[in-house]
Design a protein around this motif. Sequence first.
Motif, short mmCIF file in Angstrom:
data_model
loop_
_atom_site.label_atom_id
_atom_site.label_comp_id
_atom_site.label_asym_id
_atom_site.label_seq_id
_atom_site.Cartn_x
_atom_site.Cartn_y
_atom_site.Cartn_z
N VAL A 58 0.80 -1.13 -0.01
CA VAL A 58 0.10 0.05 0.06
C VAL A 58 0.95 1.29 -0.05
O VAL A 58 1.68 1.47 0.80
CB VAL A 58 -0.98 0.17 1.20
CG1 VAL A 58 -1.65 1.55 1.21
CG2 VAL A 58 -1.95 -1.07 1.19
N ASP A 59 0.73 1.99 -0.98
CA ASP A 59 1.30 3.51 -1.12
C ASP A 59 0.17 4.42 -0.50
O ASP A 59 -0.78 4.53 -1.22
CB ASP A 59 1.74 3.73 -2.55
CG ASP A 59 2.60 4.94 -2.51
OD1 ASP A 59 2.49 5.90 -1.54
OD2 ASP A 59 3.42 5.10 -3.44
N THR A 104 1.80 10.87 3.40
CA THR A 104 1.04 10.91 4.61
C THR A 104 1.53 10.05 5.73
O THR A 104 0.95 9.17 6.02
CB THR A 104 -0.31 10.25 4.10
OG1 THR A 104 -0.08 8.94 3.83
CG2 THR A 104 -1.23 10.93 3.12
N GLU A 105 2.71 10.78 6.43
CA GLU A 105 3.36 9.84 7.40
C GLU A 105 2.55 9.49 8.46
O GLU A 105 2.37 8.62 8.90
CB GLU A 105 4.59 10.34 7.72
CG GLU A 105 5.66 10.53 6.63
CD GLU A 105 5.56 11.83 5.64
OE1 GLU A 105 6.36 12.10 4.84
OE2 GLU A 105 4.39 12.66 5.95
N GLU A 106 1.79 10.68 9.12
CA GLU A 106 0.92 10.36 10.22
C GLU A 106 0.09 9.25 10.00
O GLU A 106 -0.12 8.45 10.83
CB GLU A 106 0.22 11.78 10.68
CG GLU A 106 1.46 12.99 10.82
CD GLU A 106 1.65 13.78 9.87
OE1 GLU A 106 1.43 13.44 8.55
OE2 GLU A 106 2.00 15.13 9.96
N THR A 145 -0.68 5.40 11.68
CA THR A 145 -1.69 4.82 12.26
C THR A 145 -2.44 4.04 11.58
O THR A 145 -3.17 2.96 12.24
CB THR A 145 -2.60 6.50 12.22
OG1 THR A 145 -2.10 7.51 12.82
CG2 THR A 145 -3.84 6.15 13.27
N PHE A 146 -2.59 3.96 10.20
CA PHE A 146 -2.79 2.72 9.45
C PHE A 146 -2.15 1.68 9.79
O PHE A 146 -2.87 0.42 9.94
CB PHE A 146 -2.65 3.23 7.87
CG PHE A 146 -3.06 2.36 7.14
CD1 PHE A 146 -4.20 1.77 6.90
CD2 PHE A 146 -2.14 1.81 6.08
CE1 PHE A 146 -4.81 0.58 6.06
CE2 PHE A 146 -2.57 0.76 4.97
CZ PHE A 146 -3.69 0.38 5.03
N ALA A 148 -0.83 0.72 12.54
CA ALA A 148 -1.18 0.47 13.97
C ALA A 148 -2.67 -0.23 13.98
O ALA A 148 -2.89 -1.24 14.70
CB ALA A 148 -1.24 1.65 14.82
N GLY A 149 -3.52 0.29 13.20
CA GLY A 149 -4.72 -0.58 12.79
C GLY A 149 -4.52 -1.79 12.30
O GLY A 149 -5.23 -2.95 12.80
N ILE A 150 -3.85 -2.10 11.44
CA ILE A 150 -3.66 -3.26 10.76
C ILE A 150 -2.97 -4.20 11.74
O ILE A 150 -3.66 -5.59 11.98
CB ILE A 150 -2.57 -3.16 9.69
CG1 ILE A 150 -3.24 -2.57 8.27
CG2 ILE A 150 -2.11 -4.63 9.20
CD1 ILE A 150 -2.28 -2.38 7.11
N GLY A 151 -2.02 -3.79 12.73
CA GLY A 151 -1.46 -4.80 13.66
C GLY A 151 -2.48 -5.01 14.78
O GLY A 151 -2.46 -6.32 14.90
N GLN A 152 -3.27 -4.20 14.99
CA GLN A 152 -4.01 -4.47 16.27
C GLN A 152 -5.48 -5.67 15.63
O GLN A 152 -5.91 -6.06 16.58
CB GLN A 152 -4.91 -3.20 16.64
CG GLN A 152 -4.03 -2.39 17.69
CD GLN A 152 -3.58 -3.04 18.88
OE1 GLN A 152 -2.81 -3.89 18.94
NE2 GLN A 152 -4.09 -2.24 20.02
N ALA A 153 -5.62 -5.32 14.24
CA ALA A 153 -6.79 -6.35 13.86
C ALA A 153 -6.21 -7.62 13.42
O ALA A 153 -6.77 -8.50 12.88
CB ALA A 153 -7.33 -5.65 12.49
#
Length: 634
Positions: free
Chosen positions: A324-325, A329-331, A335-336, A338-343
């Motif tokens: 995924v590019d 949008t570093e921030e 965060t994206f 982190a969402g993948i990891g938590q899921a």
Amino acid sequence: MKRYLATINGPEDLKRLNVEQLPDLAAEIRSALIQFCDAKGGHIGSNLGLVEASIALHYVFDSPCDRMVFDVSHQSYTHKMLTGRREAFTNPDLFGTVTGFTNPDESDHDQFVLGHTGTSVSLACGMSKARDLLGEQHNVIAVIGDGSLSSAVAFEGLNEAAELNSNLIIVFNDNEMSIAENHGGMYQGLARLRDSNGRCTENLFRDFGLDYRYVEHGNDTAELIKAFREVKNIDHPVVVHIHTLKGLGLPESSEGRVESNHWQNAVSNTVTLPNARKTYGIRVMDALAQRFDDEPGLVVISPATPGSNGITRDWRAAAGRHYVDTGITEEHAVTFAAGIGQAGGTPVLATSATFFQRAYDQIHQEFALNHAPGTLLVFAAGISGTDNTHSGAGDITLFGNVPGLTCLAPASGDELMHMLAWSTGGARRPVAIRMPGEAVLAAERAGGYPMWHADDADATGIADTGSSKNDGADTSAEANAVNDVDDPWDHYTLNRVGHGIALMGLGNTYPLAEQAAQLLIQQDLDPTVVNPHQFSTLDTTTLDALAKEHQLIITLEDGQLAGGWGSRISAYYGNTQSFAPYARPRVIAVGAAKEVTDRVPLADLQQRYGLNAESIANRALQALQELHESTDAH
């Protein structure tokens, strides 16, 4: 040079030309830019696309009274040529005398030092607000584009701009590209605006409450001048959307939507071997690609800049949904992830140290505070000869002090791969890996050094380093135990065990520790060489063990000393009450000063900071002499 460019030493000279003469001037500038980038290297594509717009801006507006803010400012070469710095791009003897970004130290026509993306609209909003409060009268112009609009801060700026109710002109340079292709839903709407000549009812800028104008031929000087004259001295915020061709003037195959025209290395730069960034990046990406079929949740994320980190176009095409590019949008990218990891997924996010700085809060909060599993690959970390906006010298200070973030610093390519396997495998925690740099690559190409790896530990947890230790040396568990099998990198490794002096080389400086050790051995000394592996925690077990056999501890890091890794070790030894019956060791921390450097050659920085083997060995010898004299005096 031809007739026009040689006569221009400032915007007032430009205004003496007729509009009909400006296309010839643009052709001269374009030719000069191509010759400059051939010889020096630089951001070629976006600058070639913005030649006419830069001419038109200075033809219509009155800089520096009217304030121009160039987003990222990597597309400001023509602006610089028109504002008194022409010869820095046309006289080979002066190439490199100005930076590739705006800089107020160079000219009153530059408002800010800029090198990161998306900030121009917010900066222009602030300048407009100050102008109104102070009762001044002038135009404020933000020039944004080349992928910058996808940055979150750009949207925040647009949101603020709509409420200013006074003069603010936002020139959106739409060349249909970022560094690679643009990514994100908003670019579909921008395409519809282009296709409708700006008439589409779906209009991002009008939705923000902004006035809007469209210029289809953004490389037509006369059309641009007409549009800019219409908005000069306007009493409300307006967006002028100009459609340009990136790389205009390069061979036809290199114009337009071509990733490789973003940056050009100097033609004379005949490097035959890939640099460390691409060497280790490609190695990592190839290893991850082999796992995609068996690991559906493994995802590589790049907030733009993929090619420079070894994420090649062929690799991206083969990776499919596993890549995924997110755009610039570093921030969001952190965060994206982190969402993948938590899921339940396994995110691997790759970008430069200087760009990760922009996402510090997200790394701290969404990533580390939430213990989100994932891996940050930190490229271009450490001191370098780059410009002042792209220095990675602060990464150890920044990220090594984030609670809950494991920060690894591999000292070899193999160690990098072991760390990657762990961070994307059983670790299930937030991990940052400082990608090896040129010093490590050079050492490996020269034969390398014996290295200990996590899976070299035997059943008792004692590292088996074999020939990398002195025969008969005491390799006590106290110094080398890997007590926590869930985090095998917590403990430092003694790759050479001696006494008296311990050289601790973090990551990229590990080869330097080995080189300095060899110089000390030639002085009949017996130094210990330590690979710390990481800079997120202190291995106090090993530090305490070293204190028993070493009068002098030297830490090496290619980053800022203040708040860095070596300063924490110094503080540990200084604050520990007693090592009785042993004396507290003296600590010398070697690293970079707390400063931002601008295009200082790396060799000069290493000399300035004492980051070379001779300086380190000499400091060690001097310190030992002082310690012996002090002992004799007592």
